[in-house]
Scaffold this active site. Structure first.
Site, PDB file in Angstrom:
ATOM      1  N   ASN A 118      -4.625  -6.620   8.052  1.00  0.00           N
ATOM      2  CA  ASN A 118      -4.067  -5.990   8.615  1.00  0.00           C
ATOM      3  C   ASN A 118      -4.766  -4.413   7.528  1.00  0.00           C
ATOM      4  OD1 ASN A 118      -2.209  -3.221   6.953  1.00  0.00           O
ATOM      5  ND2 ASN A 118      -1.479  -5.265   6.095  1.00  0.00           N
ATOM      6  N   PHE A 122      -0.152   2.648   7.415  1.00  0.00           N
ATOM      7  CA  PHE A 122       0.847   3.886   6.983  1.00  0.00           C
ATOM      8  C   PHE A 122       1.451   4.715   8.255  1.00  0.00           C
ATOM      9  CE2 PHE A 122       0.035   4.785   2.364  1.00  0.00           C
ATOM     10  CZ  PHE A 122       0.675   3.253   2.303  1.00  0.00           C
ATOM     11  N   SER A 191      -2.698   0.227  -1.017  1.00  0.00           N
ATOM     12  CA  SER A 191      -3.225   0.390   0.306  1.00  0.00           C
ATOM     13  C   SER A 191      -4.120  -0.158   0.519  1.00  0.00           C
ATOM     14  CB  SER A 191      -2.058   1.309   1.157  1.00  0.00           C
ATOM     15  OG  SER A 191      -2.329   0.246   2.591  1.00  0.00           O
ATOM     16  N   ASN A 193      -5.537   0.835   2.947  1.00  0.00           N
ATOM     17  CA  ASN A 193      -5.985   0.820   4.729  1.00  0.00           C
ATOM     18  C   ASN A 193      -6.058   2.696   4.647  1.00  0.00           C
ATOM     19  OD1 ASN A 193      -5.966  -1.630   5.531  1.00  0.00           O
ATOM     20  ND2 ASN A 193      -4.295  -1.696   4.988  1.00  0.00           N
ATOM     21  N   THR A 194      -5.809   3.428   3.650  1.00  0.00           N
ATOM     22  CA  THR A 194      -5.498   4.855   4.009  1.00  0.00           C
ATOM     23  C   THR A 194      -6.615   5.117   3.194  1.00  0.00           C
ATOM     24  OG1 THR A 194      -2.814   5.162   4.229  1.00  0.00           O
ATOM     25  CG2 THR A 194      -4.067   6.727   2.758  1.00  0.00           C
ATOM     26  N   LYS A 233       3.211   0.955  -7.036  1.00  0.00           N
ATOM     27  CA  LYS A 233       3.022  -0.859  -6.727  1.00  0.00           C
ATOM     28  C   LYS A 233       1.264  -0.630  -6.245  1.00  0.00           C
ATOM     29  CE  LYS A 233       2.963  -3.494  -2.672  1.00  0.00           C
ATOM     30  NZ  LYS A 233       3.771  -4.207  -1.673  1.00  0.00           N
ATOM     31  N   ASN A 262      -0.251  -5.415  -3.787  1.00  0.00           N
ATOM     32  CA  ASN A 262      -0.664  -4.754  -2.684  1.00  0.00           C
ATOM     33  C   ASN A 262      -1.453  -6.450  -2.331  1.00  0.00           C
ATOM     34  OD1 ASN A 262      -0.912  -3.842  -0.322  1.00  0.00           O
ATOM     35  ND2 ASN A 262       0.224  -1.682  -1.062  1.00  0.00           N
TER      36      ASN A 262
END
Length: 359
Positions: A118, A122, A191, A193-194, A233, A262
């Site tokens: 994915n 966020f 994450s 993805n940021t 995390k 993560n």
């Protein structure tokens, strides 16, 4: 609607459900859960919670199986997940302002490896909507006589538009908002993805962020008359030296626990499969060993009493037991719920309960 089906039917229904685009199936599922929680229709996915309490970070976890953040980003389905028998549920990641996330398509299944990729980014409705949903949840009132309520973790992050050098501002704004409502708060710095978010795991950036968060927590504890534990995390894509630095920084700033891990950027375990080269974080079975390695390194660095939540690649009770053996105190599932269905919650909690009774 994968999570709305009894676990005995899940295996039959999954091929049909996997015909939907993954994100669309996810949205349908959450809509269904939100509509049916706290109604008689919840019996379709409800299960008796396994009672296997453990004290951790000053909290009483009813059992050792939790839901990982990311599945319910807007905290819409807390009561539905409580009904499935989780000992604790973590919702979010929430950011101060709502944001759409990355362009679609942004979620991909790799069923040959029980995996997902994915790059959602966020996507969420923002802090105000998130808190409104949290306050609607009834799970604490519905625990039952003599039973501890399920615990609720609230996971916070930064907006994509916020420059990384101002990231602390976003984390503090979210901490201010979620603190009164959280059993624990998770600082998500891992994450993929940021843009640049994982740079917050580096030595100086992590030191500055956790120092600011710890200071704000002291003020909030005085204001609200409670001391909510703080978890951090982290990613699985860390070398030994990075893990050691993170462990020392967590202890230096009085963090109460760590969540490992993560999603991963590595693709070795899925090379050659359809979608394997899509950008984003890989979860599910391929992240299991990397997660366990980081857990073991953290346990060695942090000592036997520092709380560790293990997550990554749990698709069976045996996988959860391996997390505990590596050094985790409790575990979380996400991708396993998608591939195995809600029966995985009770199966895993029972297995961990049996192991403790044998010990």
């Amino acid at each position: 609607m994968p999570l709305l089906l009894p676990s005995s039917l899940y295996g039959l229904a999954r091929p049909f459900l996997f015909g939907f685009d993954p994100e669309h199936a996810h949205e349908i599922t959450l809509d269904g859960l939100a509509r049916t929680q706290n109604t008689p229709l919840a019996c379709a996915y409800a299960a008796t919670r396994v009672e296997d309490p453990i004290q951790l970070a000053g909290l009483n976890f009813p059992n050792r199986v939790g839901l990982a953040a990311g599945l319910d980003k807007n905290a819409r389905c807390i009561d539905a997940f409580a009904a499935m028998g989780f000992g604790f549920v973590e919702v979010g990641t929430v950011t101060p302002k709502g944001q759409p996330g990355n362009p679609k398509p942004r979620m991909f299944r790799l069923p040959q490896r029980d995996a997902l990729i994915n790059r959602l980014g966020f996507n969420n409705e923002g802090l105000d909507a998130f808190l409104a949903n949290v306050q609607k949840a009834r799970f604490r009132k519905q625990a039952g006589a003599g039973k501890s309520p399920m615990l609720l973790g609230l996971n916070i992050g930064k907006n994509a538009a916020t420059p990384i050098e101002r990231a602390v501002d976003d984390y503090l704004a979210c901490l201010d908002g979620v603190y009164p409502h959280a059993d624990y708060v998770t600082i998500n710095i891992s994450s993929p993805n940021t843009a640049n978010l994982r740079s917050l795991q580096s030595d100086e950036a992590l030191d500055a962020l956790l120092g600011a968060v710890a200071e704000r927590r002291e003020a909030l504890a005085t204001r609200h008359g409670k001391r909510a534990p703080l978890f951090v995390k982290i990613a699985p894509d860390l070398d030994d030296a990075q893990v050691a630095v993170i462990a020392a920084t967590l202890q230096r700033h009085g963090m109460d626990g760590v969540i490992a891990t993560n999603t991963t950027l590595a693709r070795d375990a899925v090379a050659g499969l359809p979608h394997a080269q899509e950008a984003g974080g890989l979860s599910g079975a391929p992240v299991r060993e990397a997660s366990n390695r980081v857990i073991a390194q953290l346990r060695a660095a942090l000592g036997k009493d520092f709380p560790i939540i293990g997550v990554g690649g749990i698709l069976s009770a045996a996988d959860a037991k391996a997390k505990i053996a590596a050094g985790a105190d409790v575990v979380q599932i996400y991708t396993g719920l998608i591939y195995r269905g809600p029966g995985l919650v009770r199966e895993t909690a029972q297995a961990l309960q049996r192991d403790r009774r044998k010990a």
